[in-house]
Design a protein around this motif. Structure first.
Motif, PDB file in Angstrom:
ATOM      1  N   GLU A  68       0.830  -1.197   0.000  1.00 26.22           N
ATOM      2  CA  GLU A  68       0.000   0.000   0.000  1.00 26.22           C
ATOM      3  C   GLU A  68       0.873   1.260   0.000  1.00 26.22           C
ATOM      4  O   GLU A  68       0.606   2.221  -0.737  1.00 26.22           O
ATOM      5  N   VAL A  69       1.919   1.218   0.813  1.00 29.83           N
ATOM      6  CA  VAL A  69       2.816   2.384   0.898  1.00 29.83           C
ATOM      7  C   VAL A  69       3.485   2.623  -0.464  1.00 29.83           C
ATOM      8  O   VAL A  69       3.496   3.740  -0.980  1.00 29.83           O
ATOM      9  N   ALA A  70       4.027   1.542  -1.044  1.00 26.92           N
ATOM     10  CA  ALA A  70       4.738   1.706  -2.314  1.00 26.92           C
ATOM     11  C   ALA A  70       3.803   2.248  -3.388  1.00 26.92           C
ATOM     12  O   ALA A  70       4.167   3.152  -4.152  1.00 26.92           O
ATOM     13  N   ALA A  71       2.564   1.737  -3.440  1.00 29.60           N
ATOM     14  CA  ALA A  71       1.622   2.190  -4.459  1.00 29.60           C
ATOM     15  C   ALA A  71       1.379   3.690  -4.319  1.00 29.60           C
ATOM     16  O   ALA A  71       1.384   4.432  -5.305  1.00 29.60           O
ATOM     17  N   SER A  72       1.187   4.151  -3.071  1.00 29.49           N
ATOM     18  CA  SER A  72       0.856   5.571  -2.942  1.00 29.49           C
ATOM     19  C   SER A  72       2.068   6.442  -3.282  1.00 29.49           C
ATOM     20  O   SER A  72       1.911   7.509  -3.864  1.00 29.49           O
ATOM     21  N   HIS A  73       3.272   5.980  -2.955  1.00 27.51           N
ATOM     22  CA  HIS A  73       4.441   6.785  -3.324  1.00 27.51           C
ATOM     23  C   HIS A  73       4.662   6.796  -4.828  1.00 27.51           C
ATOM     24  O   HIS A  73       5.106   7.797  -5.386  1.00 27.51           O
ATOM     25  N   LEU A  74       4.349   5.686  -5.478  1.00 28.46           N
ATOM     26  CA  LEU A  74       4.506   5.641  -6.930  1.00 28.46           C
ATOM     27  C   LEU A  74       3.632   6.674  -7.615  1.00 28.46           C
ATOM     28  O   LEU A  74       3.998   7.234  -8.640  1.00 28.46           O
ATOM     29  N   ILE A  75       2.463   6.950  -7.057  1.00 32.46           N
ATOM     30  CA  ILE A  75       1.596   7.921  -7.710  1.00 32.46           C
ATOM     31  C   ILE A  75       1.712   9.299  -7.059  1.00 32.46           C
ATOM     32  O   ILE A  75       0.852  10.155  -7.245  1.00 32.46           O
ATOM     33  N   GLY A  76       2.772   9.471  -6.282  1.00 26.58           N
ATOM     34  CA  GLY A  76       3.078  10.812  -5.817  1.00 26.58           C
ATOM     35  C   GLY A  76       2.403  11.225  -4.525  1.00 26.58           C
ATOM     36  O   GLY A  76       2.467  12.382  -4.137  1.00 26.58           O
ATOM     37  N   ASP A  77       1.741  10.288  -3.844  1.00 27.88           N
ATOM     38  CA  ASP A  77       1.165  10.616  -2.543  1.00 27.88           C
ATOM     39  C   ASP A  77       2.157  10.164  -1.475  1.00 27.88           C
ATOM     40  O   ASP A  77       2.297   8.983  -1.201  1.00 27.88           O
ATOM     41  N   MET A  78       2.870  11.133  -0.893  1.00 28.63           N
ATOM     42  CA  MET A  78       4.013  10.792  -0.050  1.00 28.63           C
ATOM     43  C   MET A  78       3.652  10.610   1.421  1.00 28.63           C
ATOM     44  O   MET A  78       4.532  10.413   2.252  1.00 28.63           O
ATOM     45  N   ALA A  79       2.371  10.721   1.766  1.00 31.08           N
ATOM     46  CA  ALA A  79       2.008  10.742   3.183  1.00 31.08           C
ATOM     47  C   ALA A  79       2.160   9.380   3.863  1.00 31.08           C
ATOM     48  O   ALA A  79       2.549   9.292   5.022  1.00 31.08           O
ATOM     49  N   LYS A  80       1.862   8.300   3.145  1.00 32.35           N
ATOM     50  CA  LYS A  80       1.842   6.971   3.788  1.00 32.35           C
ATOM     51  C   LYS A  80       3.242   6.494   4.153  1.00 32.35           C
ATOM     52  O   LYS A  80       4.179   6.625   3.381  1.00 32.35           O
ATOM     53  N   ARG A  81       3.370   5.924   5.351  1.00 34.40           N
ATOM     54  CA  ARG A  81       4.653   5.385   5.810  1.00 34.40           C
ATOM     55  C   ARG A  81       4.435   3.983   6.376  1.00 34.40           C
ATOM     56  O   ARG A  81       3.379   3.703   6.936  1.00 34.40           O
TER      57      ARG A  81
END
Ligand code: SRM
Ligand SMILES: Cc1cc2nc3c(=O)[nH]c(=O)nc-3n(C[C@H](O)[C@H](O)[C@H](O)COP(=O)(O)OP(=O)(O)OC[C@H]3O[C@@H](n4cnc5c(N)ncnc54)[C@H](O)[C@@H]3O)c2cc1C
Ligand code: SF4
Ligand code: FES
Lengths: 110, 817
Positions: B298-311
């Motif tokens: 889930e974290v990787a997916a959100s960072h891939l699309i530019g949503d950097m909030a998830k850790r």
């Protein structure tokens, strides 16, 4: 006036009936079915389904009930009452075990 | 329009599969995706390999993304392509087959590889690991020998492998280095209970044992332990641990320790490259259970699309062993220490052990064995660090005991808070499930799996999810597409049949115990069905349970509305003789039988016989050579014939002879529902073969075999199975067909319904085109006939089940004084 008193009769041994099975006792004109459950409890009902008089002794015994062989009504061994949506009740008789002897309680005119 | 970015994924396991789902959900058009997978297949639920090994599931059941999914999402999947090089300068990857793909973003998800202890002989054929479908297939192949297997490693994987191999009929020994099993998840007491349970199932367990070498010349012959013990084996499975597969990343110059080092946003030391799954290391930790991997996804997916909030946040994960019938649950830290306290509950007879480890009135660790229903509740208290001092006295008894009266399981689920975790693998809490059910109008388990992922991985929380469904939907919830056999179980007929085989269940009580029947001794629906399945599957071993048969099959006559019985003897193929007719006439006179009738099945019915008279009636019929016509049986009934070449001017073959031959060969066999056959001498079809379960139409060139007709509640002409040339071939094909139906049919399902369910083509293929299959069915039928062809009437005449036919007592009560 016919008052009823209870008479206790020895009718045989528990080993005469297969577990989850039944056998009949003939009492004059009446057939009484004696049931033995998987956990060795015994019950007695008139051998007559409240639906259309099916011989309950010929049914499949499961938990505390017997399923009538003719149209699958499920009858409680303890009370003789039809279960679920069906309505009706078969006569039940008291029975007890004395050691391995089955003793049946019958009401007789006195 | 902006160009799509190119995303390349290396590895197609559970972690990247989940990552792509998130990606396609939130940004379906952001990337052109290419996947390289060393395994030659689509993404499947690796966790469920153990049920595939044991036979409870098939590979098709555990596929997560079928081929259609990749097509729908425009994904290029290279199956069987191992990536051997990452060129970070050129931003390309290359597979061993030379396929090159360039990327804007790269995700490494190479998972991990089983560790192989480098003892001598470790590379012999017959030494396997347990990681993917190929390993399972290799184990299944080895298991066909029913030989001896050694599993090295008594952890989760080793024990699941051992249990699976045992189910498959192998003689299994587990070698474990530590003093108790699964020591990383269980304390010694629970480890001991588990060991006893497995030994009870016939698995041998040797603890504190270390492997010295694997013996064998050209393939495995056994293993030798350090203490000199030699254990013969034709299969050795090493399940001693896993190592992250990080070599590819290391070669590419990425930072690697034990695993590929990533930040809490799943980024490697190269900002354009992410990594997820078992191959990564975060904060010094590597992970081997799917729950944290799914969080990474889930974290990787959100960072891939530019949503950097998830850790990524570290959380504990509960462990369960997926061996049917063994319940264990462990989570958290349960080591002993000065400042810790524990609460223990043991129930030796029930095989229950529960232990809570506490510190400052808060739960640190939970070990449950035998009874795990409260796992989710304890875990919830652990995660929230709830102060338990108020309920300390009753805590160990579980949620049901908090607040007075005992709750039933349903009420216990109802009482869980909304944020209680239901599905550990996917980290789904109760509120999310019930919320999705109401807001999305979900109807069943599959819906919940699709929308929330709950119960979609290891499946151990399925029961909880179903309870939530029925709590939320009430009566509108209709559990799944499978109709349970009856109210005593949630399982359908097919599941029950498969599990009887897979688990080697050989008595009705064993089925009810192992498959967790809800009633103590079943009902009039399931007991006859179970009895049939057991008779069919274990013809030589199973002792028929007459108390589970319907009255007609128990007393071998048909009950009538007034409680009397009818008796129908066999007249082979409808042929009779003066001697037989005379015997019937004599019996009718002697026992005052009120009615005699020709049946629709070419034989004679005597109706209205008193039960007590049955054995004597049979004795007389038996003297004339009659056996039971089984007009009552879910089994072979009649084989109707016409007069054929013997007499008829149109007859092409000996239809009467063939009918008799079939009936004599097949009588006595039990089938899911009744089985009626007919043989007609020509297409004029005077024996009505084209509406029977199995019918044969003789023609000049041989025999047309028909099946799946109906002429009772439904009317349906038969289908053609195929054409054969000789009587012997007719026998082989018909018998094989009957056996296939016996093995697959659901109780009370006539052949035409079974055929509709299985597919006519499939049946034709197996019976007409696959001689080995056909022969196998034929042989199994012949074997089972050895135990089935006993005339039930003569058995009873000679005294069997005497009690059935006589009253227990006849009372003549005198009036009491
Ligand atoms: C005796 C007989 C009628 C007759 O006098 O001819 C008969 C009698 C009964 N049939 Fe039948 N069937 C008889 C031939 C048939 C036929 C014709 C045939 O076999 O060629 C059929 C249509 C073909 C078929 O089976 O599909 C037939 C279709 C049924 C059905 C519907 C089955 C279905 O799946 O569609 C039932 C009900 C059931 O089995 O649940 C049934 C059930 C019964 C039962 C067992 C009813 C019951 O549950 O008590 C009747 C028992 C009476 C008794 O005690 O003898 N009987 N029954 C025939 C016995 C044949 C024999 O020699 O064994
Ligand atoms: C039998 C078994 C039972 C399990 N039971 C449980 C359980 O009950 N609960 C639980 O939480 N977890 C369980 N696990 C662990 C769980 O399956 C893993 O944690 C999870 O599958 C790891 O996912 P992944 O995507 O990281 O790697 P994997 O699923 O291992 O996928 C990695 C894939 O990458 C491929 N690959 C590797 N290198 C390359 C390369 N160079 N090029 C291309 N492809 C490559 C591999 O072939 C593989 O297909 C179990 C595992 C096994 C084997
Ligand atoms: S058709 Fe068959 S089931 Fe119906 S009454 Fe006649 S014999 Fe009985
Ligand atoms: S007579 Fe018992 S159910 Fe009809």
């Amino acid at each position: 006036m016919n008052a009823l008193t209870q008479t206790w009769v020895r009718i045989g041994k528990i080993s005469d009936i297969p577990p989850r099975g039944a056998r009949c006792v003939r009492n004059g004109d009446m057939n009484i079915a004696i049931f033995r459950t998987a956990d060795d409890r015994v019950f007695a009902l008139e051998d007559k389904c409240p639906h259309k008089n099916g011989p309950l002794s010929q049914g499949i015994v499961h938990d505390g009930c017997v399923t009538c062989p003719l149209h699958n009504w499920v009858i409680s061994l303890e009370t003789g009452a039809a279960q679920g949506a069906d309505e009706g009740q078969t006569l039940s008789f008291p029975v007890r075990l004395e050691g391995d002897e089955i003793v049946l309680g019958l009401g007789v005119p006195s | 329009m902006t160009e799509k970015q190119k995303l390349v994924v290396i590895g197609n396991g559970m972690a990247p599969g989940r990552m792509l789902e998130h990606l396609f959900e939130s940004a379906p058009d952001a990337f052109d995706v290419t996947i390289f997978n060393a395994e030659p297949r689509v993404n499947y639920d690796r966790i469920m390999l153990s049920p595939v090994l044991s036979g409870e599931k098939s590979f098709e059941d555990i596929i997560i993304h079928g081929d259609g999914w990749y097509i729908r999402h425009g994904v290029m999947l290279y199956k069987g392509h191992k990536v051997v090089e990452i060129d970070r300068q050129a931003k390309t990857v290359r597979s061993e087959h030379g396929e090159v793909a360039s990327y804007d973003k790269l995700v490494i998800a190479t998972g991990s590889a089983p560790f192989i202890i480098p003892v001598p002989g470790h590379d012999l054929p017959g030494v396997l690991t347990y990681r993917d479908l190929d390993d399972v297939d290799a184990m299944l192949l080895a298991a066909q020998s029913r030989g001896k297997a050694v599993v090295i490693g008594g952890g989760l994987l080793g024990l699941e492998a051992a249990a699976g191999l045992k189910e498959r009929g192998m003689d299994v020994t587990v070698i474990h280095l530590m003093p108790t099993l699964m020591e990383r998840q269980l304390d010694p007491a629970a480890g001991y209970l588990l060991e006893r349970e497995l030994e009870g199932r016939g698995i041998k367990i040797i603890t504190k044992a270390s492997t010295k070498r694997i013996i064998g010349e050209t393939r495995v012959e056994g293993i030798e332990l350090e203490d000199g013990t030699i254990i013969p084996a034709t299969l050795v499975v090493m399940a001693v641990g896993i190592r992250p597969s990080a070599a590819l990343a290391r070669d590419a110059g990425l930072s690697v320790n034990r695993g590929i080092v990533v930040t809490d946003s799943m980024q490697t030391s190269d900002p354009g490259i992410f990594a997820v799954g078992e191959c990564v290391e975060i904060n010094g930790n590597v992970y081997g259970l799917v729950a944290p991997l799914y969080q990474m996804a889930e974290v990787a997916a959100s960072h891939l699309i530019g949503d950097m909030a998830k850790r990524f946040v570290e959380t504990s994960t509960a462990t369960k062993l997926k061996v049917t019938g063994i319940n264990l649950y462990s989570v958290g830290d349960f080591a002993e220490a000065e400042d810790r306290e524990e609460i223990v509950l043991r129930d030796a007879t029930a095989g229950v052990y529960k232990r809570l480890v506490l510190k400052d009135n808060r739960i640190l660790g939970v070990v449950l064995y035998g009874e795990t229903a409260d796992g989710a509740w304890f875990f919830d208290l652990l995660k929230k660090q709830t102060d338990i001092s108020e309920m300390r006295e009753t805590l160990i008894f579980g949620q049901a005991y908090q607040g007075g009266s005992q709750l039933d399981p349903m009420a216990a689920v109802a009482a869980l808070p909304d944020d209680a975790e239901i599905c550990g693998c996917n980290g789904v809490c109760k509120g999310k499930i019930t919320g999705a059910i109401t807001s999305k109008g979900l109807k069943g388990l599959d819906d919940v799996r699709a929308h929330t992922k709950a119960s979609a991985s290891c499946g151990t929380c399925t029961g909880l999810v179903e309870q939530l469904l029925s709590l939320t939907l009430g009566d509108a919830y209709n559990p799944a597409a499978v109709t349970p056999m009856c109210g005593c179980t949630g399982l359908g007929h097919d599941d029950v049949r498969r599990l009887i085989k897979a688990k080697g269940l050989k008595t009705i009580p064993a089925v009810m115990q192992e498959l967790e029947w809800k009633t103590s001794c079943g009902c009039a629906k399931c007991r006859p069905a179970l009895n049939y399945y057991l008779v069919c599957d274990w013809p030589d071993e199973y002792a028929d349970d007459y108390q589970s048969r319907f009255i007609n099959e128990r007393v071998h006559a048909n009950i009538q509305k007034d409680g009397t019985y009818s008796v129908v003897p066999r007249m082979w193929g409808g042929m009779t003789s003066s001697k037989e007719l005379r015997a019937i006439a004599d019996v009718v006179d002697k026992f005052n039988i009120p009615a005699v009738k020709c049946t629709g099945g070419q034989r004679i019915d005597m109706l209205g016989i008193r039960k007590e008279d049955l054995p004597a009636v049979w004795a007389d019929l038996g003297k004339a050579g009659f056996v039971s016509g089984q007009a009552y049986a879910k089994g072979l009934r009649t084989v109707k014939t016409c007069v054929g070449t013997d007499w008829c001017r149109f007859g092409t073959q000996d239809s009467t002879g063939l009918g008799i031959k079939l009936e004599k060969f097949m009588w006595g066999s039990w089938t899911p529902a009744k089985l009626k056959m007919a043989v007609s001498g020509c297409p004029r079809n005077c024996s009505e073969a084209t509406c029977k379960d199995i019918g044969i139409i003789c023609v000049d060139s041989g025999y047309d075999i028909h099946f799946a007709g109906a002429a009772g509640l439904d009317i349906k002409g038969t289908e053609v199975l195929g054409h054969v040339k000789t009587e012997d071939e007719v026998m082989e094909h018909v018998v094989a067909l009957a056996q296939m139906y016996r093995e697959q049919g659901r109780y009370l399902e006539r052949i035409y319904k079974w055929a509709k369910r299985i597919g006519l083509e499939e049946i034709r293929r197996q019976i007409m085109d696959e001689p080995d299959k056909r022969k196998g069915y034929y042989d199994r039928f012949v074997f089972s006939q050895k135990f089935a062809q006993v005339d039930p009437w003569s058995e009873r005449v000679s005294g069997k089940d005497k009690h059935e036919f006589n009253p227990m007592a006849t009372l003549t009560l005198e009036a009491a004084e």
